[in-house]
Design a protein around this motif. Structure first.
Motif: not given
Length: 430
Positions: A148-155, A161-177
């Protein structure tokens, strides 16, 4: 025309006249240059590959050639460099200053795209589907990511890349109030730089809106508020403590007034009853101890009607100046005695080289050498807990709590260490 050596002063006067009277911008436009850029003190002209920058605030006007470091000076230098000889340049210059030239045409400003590309579209940010960096590199359980704390809050942020591969980085969002995402930080395992061959961290902050924070779900019924340095520490703390009902705030790499104000507003939003304990769970290193004191001082200055704390950081020493609003010397002496008694309860007494709090007529001064504290080995956590909670009991009704990881520098390292001891296989981040 006389030779220069026969009358040098005459030629110097002519050169000065040419430099001061010529319309340098007009001359360039008349000879096929286009005005590319204009500012309050300069103009840049272009003709094919040549780029001439005029420094128009100077009198006479000077120039430099972006493509030739030796091609610079005043107008006569420009003319001489492009003439057959010195005397031809003089003759041309005298003719040039008799002419009038049109004003340079205005610079055409490109219209900005009225619909800017969103961060989500630009960096291919999507809901979390590939958590490998978190589960294998950071040691986190998938149930923690879905809690419940983190569901839907990590992306994920996919790099193509040049070979049309998809490198999966982790994106942590910064929220406004307001609950909307204002920014992201992208993470992935360290990489080897092709230029110098060195191993470097991969961490990409997407825009300059630094004040926003990574926070967990603010809509849960929180039992306490926990402050950490990184979002990964928040997730690790959550897993190690059995996924309690906690609201997490991450200050993400540095601490300043804007972030402290965001923290204060989030704390008020979640802690509506104003009685939730606040746990300081920053790293157990010099910077983490500094974070503890900065946040503690900021929080007390907002909440306490007894004291206003000033902090002075001269690495590795943090100097606290406690200014009592009541100006009561008796109260200052009482609190000073209590603080010194508490920190003396460390298993080996007060560590050698550390200062006691000192009471003066109008304030209490306490200097803490954070490096010495960290070097206390197994007693450092005990001493630091006594230090912070002594201040909490004096001025915050014991609401502020110290929550360091038991054995490692931070909570994510603690989680990885625990899992390695239990035989879990984790991918190395290096």
């Amino acid at each position: 025309m006389k030779n220069y050596s026969e009358n040098p002063e005459h030629y110097k006067q002519l050169i000065a006249q040419i430099n001061s009277e010529v319309d340098f911008p007009g001359y360039l436009v008349a000879h096929g240059y286009r005005l590319l850029k204009r500012s309050s003190g300069s103009q840049e002209f272009g003709k094919e590959a040549e780029r001439i920058v005029l420094q128009t605030k100077r009198n006479p006007v000077t120039y430099f050639n972006r493509n030739d470091s030796l091609d610079k000076g005043r107008f006569f230098k420009y003319l001489h460099k492009r003439s057959a000889n010195f005397y031809v340049a003089i003759k041309q210059g005298l003719g040039i200053i008799q002419r009038d030239y049109p004003e340079p045409s205005p610079v055409k400003v490109k219209k900005k795209n009225s619909k800017p590309i969103s961060l989500e579209k630009c960096y291919h940010i999507e809901p979390l589907t590939r958590p490998i960096y978190l589960t294998e590199g950071r040691g986190l359980n998938i149930d923690t990511l879905k809690s419940a704390a983190f569901k839907g809050r990590i992306f994920n942020a996919f790099h193509i890349n040049d070979n049309d591969g998809r490198i999966a980085n982790i994106a942590l969002p910064k929220y406004g109030l307001d609950g909307n995402i204002k920014n992201y930080t992208l993470y992935n395992k360290p990489y080897r730089d092709r230029k110098d061959g060195k191993i470097k961290k991969f961490r990409l902050f997407l825009n300059k809106r630094y004040e926003y924070l990574f926070v967990s779900n603010p809509n849960i019924e929180a039992e306490k508020v926990v402050c950490v340095e990184s979002g990964f520490d928040a997730m690790a703390y959550h897993e190690l403590h059995g996924r309690p009902n906690v609201f997490y705030v991450s200050l993400s790499g540095h601490i300043d007034d804007k972030k402290l104000e965001q923290f204060h507003q989030w704390h008020n939003k979640v802690n509506r009853s104003h009685d939730l304990p606040l746990h300081l769970a920053f790293d157990h290193d010099i910077e983490g101890l500094r974070y503890d004191l900065v946040l503690l001082s900021y929080w007390l200055n907002r909440k306490s009607n007894q004291v206003f704390i000033e902090t002075d950081w001269n690495r590795p020493v943090m100097r606290l100046k406690l200014n009592y609003l009541s100006k009561s010397v008796a109260m200052m002496e009482q609190d000073t005695d209590y603080i010194n008694a508490q920190i003396s309860n460390c298993p080996r007494g007060m560590p050698k080289g550390l200062q006691k709090a000192i009471c003066y007529r109008d304030k209490v001064i306490w200097e803490l050498d954070l490096n010495r504290i960290v070097l206390l080995a197994q007693h450092s956590r005990t001493f630091w807990k006594l230090t912070v909670e002594a201040l909490s009991k004096c001025f915050a009704q014991d609401i502020l709590k110290m929550d360091k990881s038991p054995t490692m520098k931070d909570w994510n390292e603690e989680l990885i260490s625990v899992k390695k001891k239990s035989g879990c296989r984790l991918a190395s981040l290096l």
